[in-house]
Design a protein around this motif. Structure first.
Motif, PDB file in Angstrom:
ATOM      1  N   UNK A 138       0.937  -0.737   0.284  1.00  0.00           N
ATOM      2  CA  UNK A 138       0.112  -0.040   0.705  1.00  0.00           C
ATOM      3  C   UNK A 138       1.175   1.450   0.107  1.00  0.00           C
ATOM      4  N   UNK A 139       0.650   1.786  -1.117  1.00  0.00           N
ATOM      5  CA  UNK A 139       1.332   3.338  -0.577  1.00  0.00           C
ATOM      6  C   UNK A 139       0.818   4.512  -1.805  1.00  0.00           C
ATOM      7  N   UNK A 140       0.379   5.748  -0.401  1.00  0.00           N
ATOM      8  CA  UNK A 140      -0.046   6.886  -0.871  1.00  0.00           C
ATOM      9  C   UNK A 140       1.173   7.647  -1.463  1.00  0.00           C
ATOM     10  N   UNK A 189      -2.135   1.717  -5.714  1.00  0.00           N
ATOM     11  CA  UNK A 189      -1.311   2.957  -5.281  1.00  0.00           C
ATOM     12  C   UNK A 189      -2.136   4.034  -5.106  1.00  0.00           C
ATOM     13  N   UNK A 190      -2.438   5.789  -4.438  1.00  0.00           N
ATOM     14  CA  UNK A 190      -3.323   5.934  -4.497  1.00  0.00           C
ATOM     15  C   UNK A 190      -2.201   7.493  -4.700  1.00  0.00           C
ATOM     16  N   UNK A 191      -3.064   8.016  -5.187  1.00  0.00           N
ATOM     17  CA  UNK A 191      -2.150   9.541  -5.600  1.00  0.00           C
ATOM     18  C   UNK A 191      -3.817  10.599  -5.992  1.00  0.00           C
ATOM     19  N   UNK A 192      -3.276  11.688  -6.119  1.00  0.00           N
ATOM     20  CA  UNK A 192      -4.208  13.386  -6.671  1.00  0.00           C
ATOM     21  C   UNK A 192      -4.922  12.625  -8.134  1.00  0.00           C
ATOM     22  N   UNK A 193      -6.028  13.631  -8.562  1.00  0.00           N
ATOM     23  CA  UNK A 193      -6.869  12.918  -9.568  1.00  0.00           C
ATOM     24  C   UNK A 193      -5.489  13.498 -10.978  1.00  0.00           C
ATOM     25  N   UNK A 237      -7.176   9.674  -7.409  1.00  0.00           N
ATOM     26  CA  UNK A 237      -7.179   8.203  -8.032  1.00  0.00           C
ATOM     27  C   UNK A 237      -6.607   7.119  -7.417  1.00  0.00           C
ATOM     28  N   UNK A 238      -6.698   5.602  -7.754  1.00  0.00           N
ATOM     29  CA  UNK A 238      -6.385   4.414  -6.940  1.00  0.00           C
ATOM     30  C   UNK A 238      -5.963   3.862  -7.936  1.00  0.00           C
ATOM     31  N   UNK A 239      -4.786   2.969  -8.479  1.00  0.00           N
ATOM     32  CA  UNK A 239      -4.305   2.471  -8.887  1.00  0.00           C
ATOM     33  C   UNK A 239      -3.949   0.647  -8.090  1.00  0.00           C
ATOM     34  N   UNK A 240      -4.949  -0.588  -8.901  1.00  0.00           N
ATOM     35  CA  UNK A 240      -4.512  -1.564  -8.311  1.00  0.00           C
ATOM     36  C   UNK A 240      -4.446  -2.617  -9.469  1.00  0.00           C
ATOM     37  N   UNK A 241      -3.471  -3.276  -8.600  1.00  0.00           N
ATOM     38  CA  UNK A 241      -2.164  -4.479  -9.589  1.00  0.00           C
ATOM     39  C   UNK A 241      -2.784  -5.177  -9.070  1.00  0.00           C
TER      40      UNK A 241
END
Length: 422
Positions: A138-140, A189-193, A237-241
């Motif tokens: 998990x990582x923001x 992974x989480x980040x700004x739009x 934005x959420x990146x699921x892998x």
């Protein structure tokens, strides 16, 4: 025949390594990290005599839960105050490693989660091999531009290069190297739009190429609005892998979530000011009269300044304006700069009274944190921490949606991506 067979000793060592880095374990056992590494690689058998000590350090770990109590393990990078961790713990996961560089965020994190495996500060200084094995990463991570200059120079010289050259020097590189070393079954992974458009789209393109082509994961990105769960417009934005295609489908996941238009309103997070919350947070935010303390109401000078500044920009056509909202509204995005003047979310106190800021407890609620979440830092630090955090119930929903794929890859469980009905 020794008391512990070789396979048994390796199993105990593996359990200890889920809780400690090689360095930490070495310090507790009075061995070297190099020696422990040789045990793990099978170059030398784990001494039978060391097994009782291994079992002791396992049982000594505060808050430790046996594997059968956790469905999967995860690590929490760029952890902030633990919002992503909360969501994945709710899905049945157990955190085995945390990294967060800000000392004030560390204080809040430890206050709420304890210090069972310590918090590592600067992730750039942590060797990936020292991180415990885990099922989910998990990582923001912060958003940084990638330099193309080094790649262009190597192209001109005819030298080979990989994506490491492109991402080197950014914090995404640390996510990349840890995934490459530890090969988790899945990640979020989480980040700004704005990650999608950052640096003309180059940043997002490189990230996707690294995750999919270099590391070989199946990645499903999606911009999701936290307004589905909290009274705040907050797109991330959420990146699921996953290591392989397990059928994760964002459209199906979103269809199970509350509609954006049906999200809660601010009344659900505001102090009622009717005396019922007089004891909340030991009177830190509520006065003896049951009302929000006066220090959160804007001074005449600041309120006049904000109105004048907004009017100036309206006349220039810039669209800037402080946002005054009430119980039936939803708010703008809470930012880390909220402590400065609170202009993006001001709570109306009626026409004859200046509006007020949200209290830190209301900010916590606006991000979906439970009232049991402790706030041990100053208001200024708390505003920064919640403004930088995630919408917890959204993360919990995504964790629940990812869990079938995680459990399929971890334990071979059949895939079933239907989320439980309420």
């Amino acid at each position: 025949m020794t008391e512990f067979l070789t396979a048994d000793r390796r199993e105990v060592l593996a359990r200890a390594r889920e809780l400690y880095t090689q360095k930490e374990l070495a310090e507790r056992l009075d061995y070297t990290a190099k020696q422990i590494g040789r045990w793990e690689r099978g170059e030398v058998d784990v001494p039978a005599a060391i097994v009782p000590a291994l079992q002791q350090v396992i049982s000594d770990r505060a808050g430790y839960r046996d594997d059968h109590e956790a469905d999967f393990t995860f690590i929490d990078l760029f952890a902030g105050i633990g919002g992503i961790r909360l969501g994945f713990e709710e899905a049945g996961g157990r955190c085995v490693f945390t990294s967060e560089w800000d000392k004030f965020a560390q204080k809040t994190y430890i206050e709420n989660f304890g210090d069972d495996h310590g918090i590592h500060g600067d992730i750039t200084k942590v060797d990936a091999s020292e991180i415990p094995d885990h099922d989910v990463l998990l990582a923001g991570f912060p958003c940084q531009p990638f330099s193309l200059a080094g790649v262009s120079k190597k192209n001109a010289l005819g030298r080979p290069h990989g994506f490491e050259c492109t991402t080197q020097g950014t914090l995404f590189f640390d996510v990349q190297r840890i995934i490459a070393e530890k090969r988790p079954k899945a990640f979020l992974l989480e980040n700004v739009k704005n990650l999608v458009s950052h640096d003309g789209g180059n940043t997002f393109r490189v990230i996707m190429e690294v995750l999919e082509k270099t590391l070989g994961y199946v990645v499903r990105p999606m911009v999701v609005d936290g307004r589905r769960f909290v009274p705040q417009h907050r797109q991330r934005i959420l990146l699921v892998g996953f290591q392989q295609d397990v059928g994760f489908d964002w459209e199906k996941v979103l269809a199970k979530m509350p509609a954006v238009a049906e999200g809660p309103r601010l009344r659900s997070i505001l102090h009622p000011e009717d005396g019922k919350e007089a004891d909340v947070d030991d009177h830190r935010y509520i006065g003896a009269d049951g009302k929000v303390q006066k220090k959160y109401t804007l001074t005449d000078r600041l309120w006049q300044y904000l109105q004048g500044y907004a009017e100036k920009h309206r006349q220039a056509g810039n669209g800037f304006g402080c946002s005054v909202v009430g119980p039936t509204d939803t708010s703008r995005t809470l930012s880390a700069r909220y402590y400065k003047d609170g202009s993006e979310i001001l709570i109306s106190r009626g026409k004859r009274r200046n509006p007020r800021r949200l209290t830190p407890r209301e900010c916590a609620r606006l991000m979906g944190y439970p009232d049991t979440f402790r706030i041990p830092v100053s208001d200024t630090r708390a505003y920064k921490q919640f403004g930088n955090s995630v919408v917890v119930p959204l993360i919990a929903e995504v964790a629940a949606a990812m869990k079938p794929g995680i459990m399929h890859l971890v334990k071979g469980e059949p895939l079933q991506f239907e989320l439980p009905q309420d």
